[in-house]
Design a protein around this motif. Structure first.
Motif, short mmCIF file in Angstrom:
data_model
loop_
_atom_site.label_atom_id
_atom_site.label_comp_id
_atom_site.label_asym_id
_atom_site.label_seq_id
_atom_site.Cartn_x
_atom_site.Cartn_y
_atom_site.Cartn_z
N ALA A 95 14.78 12.86 137.25
CA ALA A 95 15.26 13.95 137.88
C ALA A 95 15.29 15.24 137.07
O ALA A 95 14.88 16.16 137.35
CB ALA A 95 16.59 13.72 138.20
N LEU A 96 15.73 14.98 135.74
CA LEU A 96 15.79 16.11 134.91
C LEU A 96 14.46 16.88 134.58
O LEU A 96 14.14 17.90 134.26
CB LEU A 96 16.56 15.93 133.50
CG LEU A 96 18.09 15.59 133.79
CD1 LEU A 96 18.55 15.09 132.54
CD2 LEU A 96 18.75 16.87 134.02
N GLU A 97 13.47 15.74 134.31
CA GLU A 97 12.00 16.21 134.12
C GLU A 97 11.51 16.87 135.10
O GLU A 97 10.82 18.02 134.98
CB GLU A 97 11.30 15.01 134.02
CG GLU A 97 9.82 15.34 133.56
CD GLU A 97 9.01 13.82 133.28
OE1 GLU A 97 8.35 13.82 132.36
OE2 GLU A 97 9.14 13.08 134.48
N THR A 98 11.63 16.39 136.32
CA THR A 98 11.10 17.25 137.80
C THR A 98 11.72 18.65 137.73
O THR A 98 11.26 19.67 137.95
CB THR A 98 11.25 16.23 138.94
OG1 THR A 98 10.62 15.20 138.82
CG2 THR A 98 10.78 16.84 140.30
N MET A 99 13.14 18.58 137.64
CA MET A 99 13.68 19.88 137.77
C MET A 99 13.32 20.86 136.66
O MET A 99 13.12 21.88 136.92
CB MET A 99 15.28 19.52 137.57
CG MET A 99 15.94 19.06 138.80
SD MET A 99 17.63 18.61 138.38
CE MET A 99 18.27 19.86 138.18
N GLY A 100 13.05 20.30 135.45
CA GLY A 100 12.44 21.22 134.53
C GLY A 100 11.09 21.68 134.59
O GLY A 100 10.99 23.15 134.74
N LYS A 101 10.39 20.98 135.25
CA LYS A 101 8.98 21.46 135.75
C LYS A 101 9.24 22.54 137.05
O LYS A 101 8.57 23.39 136.92
CB LYS A 101 8.16 20.33 135.97
CG LYS A 101 7.49 19.37 134.89
CD LYS A 101 6.80 18.26 135.22
CE LYS A 101 6.50 17.46 133.94
NZ LYS A 101 5.53 16.33 134.54
N ALA A 102 10.03 22.13 137.69
CA ALA A 102 10.30 23.11 138.99
C ALA A 102 10.51 24.50 138.55
O ALA A 102 10.44 25.52 138.87
CB ALA A 102 11.26 22.43 139.79
N GLY A 103 11.40 24.47 137.42
CA GLY A 103 11.95 25.74 136.86
C GLY A 103 11.05 26.60 136.13
O GLY A 103 11.12 27.77 136.21
N LYS A 104 9.84 25.92 135.59
CA LYS A 104 8.83 26.52 134.91
C LYS A 104 7.79 27.11 135.69
O LYS A 104 7.11 28.06 135.52
CB LYS A 104 8.17 25.68 133.80
CG LYS A 104 9.28 25.26 132.54
CD LYS A 104 8.48 24.24 131.94
CE LYS A 104 9.54 23.88 130.77
NZ LYS A 104 8.91 22.81 129.60
N ASP A 105 7.66 26.39 136.80
CA ASP A 105 6.51 26.66 137.89
C ASP A 105 7.10 26.79 139.31
O ASP A 105 7.15 25.61 140.23
CB ASP A 105 5.35 25.61 137.78
CG ASP A 105 4.12 25.80 138.46
OD1 ASP A 105 4.21 26.89 139.37
OD2 ASP A 105 3.03 25.37 138.17
N GLN A 106 7.19 27.80 139.67
CA GLN A 106 7.89 28.18 141.12
C GLN A 106 6.87 28.25 142.16
O GLN A 106 7.01 28.73 143.09
CB GLN A 106 8.63 29.36 141.05
CG GLN A 106 9.82 29.17 140.29
CD GLN A 106 10.75 28.26 140.55
OE1 GLN A 106 10.89 27.85 141.91
NE2 GLN A 106 11.68 27.75 140.02
#
Length: 311
Positions: free
Chosen positions: A282-293
């Motif tokens: 979950a944290l990994e996916t959220m981190g990637k979401a924050g970097k690539d909108q």
């Protein structure tokens, strides 16, 4: 000191633990990898594959009914806003499965926990938060094209999950007489529901997650005679990997000292590993979401373009 295996967070379930489960069939605490794929950074790709797979499993008449049902929900344009984004992709996959079962003439409950998403409790007990998540995921396809409604419902769901998780924590800490909540299957479903809530943050900004995970004092349902299972396991200890044998020796453990708790500690290790893995992903996916909108987190899904039948 007990016998605890150390698992790398990205490693597959250890062969030794899998062997232990064959001797003592405690639950598999890991959700179906299919759901993790739908919540990953490649959600759109996995959703497309699942959409094609579900359609391919239907007869021509069933496919026609399946397509008509989706068209009545999404309209002739067949476009789902943010359909390729984690939680929305998961909800669409669940909808595809549900509609497919209905057109095949199977009974599908709209009130029970979503089949396959949570660990099955054979006594039929599920914590309230499981129903909250199930209700939300069933609703999402019908509101995905309405940004205001999506924001409102996602925030409402997050508030409910937070409140229900806090209630469980309080009951757990105070040892209140609610024994089903302490059992491994219920505890795993509660933690997985809470983790699913983290994915909602990719579709709506909201305060979430101040509470800490409750660990310890879980009642493990081993479904075996622990000592008999340990005897079988120990009798084959000489066949195990040398690193495992050395680990046992380093801890100064002998057959008698690990006999009583061995199977429980295998179950406990996999239980906690499943929680860690779900949080990590979950944290990994959220981190990637924050970097690539832009891509893939604002990716729409084209139902019409991927339809195998006439839309």
């Amino acid at each position: 000191m007990g016998f605890m295996l150390s698992f790398d967070i990205d490693a597959p379930v250890d062969n030794l633990a899998a062997f232990a489960r064959e001797i003592c069939p405690f639950p598999n605490y890991f959700p179906d990898p299919h759901y993790y794929n739908l919540l990953s950074a490649n959600s759109s790709h996995h959703l497309q594959e699942h959409y094609i797979s579900v359609q391919s499993s239907l007869s021509p008449k069933q496919l026609e009914d399946f397509t008509q049902s989706l068209r009545s929900t999404f309209g002739r344009h067949g476009r789902v806003s943010h359909g390729g984004v984690g939680v929305v992709a998961l909800s669409l996959a669940i909808l595809f499965d549900t509609v497919a079962r209905k057109v095949k003439g199977e009974y599908v409950s709209d009130r029970e926990p979503i089949p396959g998403l949570f660990l099955k409790d054979y006594r039929g007990y599920y914590p309230t938060v499981v129903y909250t998540i199930s209700e939300y995921l069933r609703l999402v396809p019908h509101i995905a094209n309405n940004p205001t409604r999506m924001k409102e419902e996602s925030e409402r769901c997050l508030e409910q999950i937070d409140a229900q998780y806090r209630e469980w924590q309080e009951a757990f800490n105070q040892k209140k007489d609610i024994w089903p909540l302490y059992e491994d299957i219920s505890a795993a479903n509660i933690h997985f529901s809470y983790t699913l809530g983290m994915y909602l943050l990719t579709v709506t900004p909201s305060h979430y997650g101040k509470e800490q995970s409750v660990i310890g004092d879980v009642l493990f349902q081993l479904n075996c005679d622990p000592e008999e299972a340990a005897n079988q396991f120990i009798s084959k200890m000489h066949t195990y990997d040398k690193n495992i044998q050395d680990s046992i020796k380093d801890r100064g453990l002998d057959r008698e000292s690990i006999r009583a708790t061995l199977m429980k500690e295998f179950a406990e290790t996999l239980f906690f590993r499943s929680i860690i893995v779900s949080l990590f992903k979950a944290l990994e996916t959220m981190g990637k979401a924050g970097k690539d909108q832009i891509k893939p987190y604002v990716e729409h899904f084209d139902l019409k373009g991927n339809a195998l039948g006439k839309w």
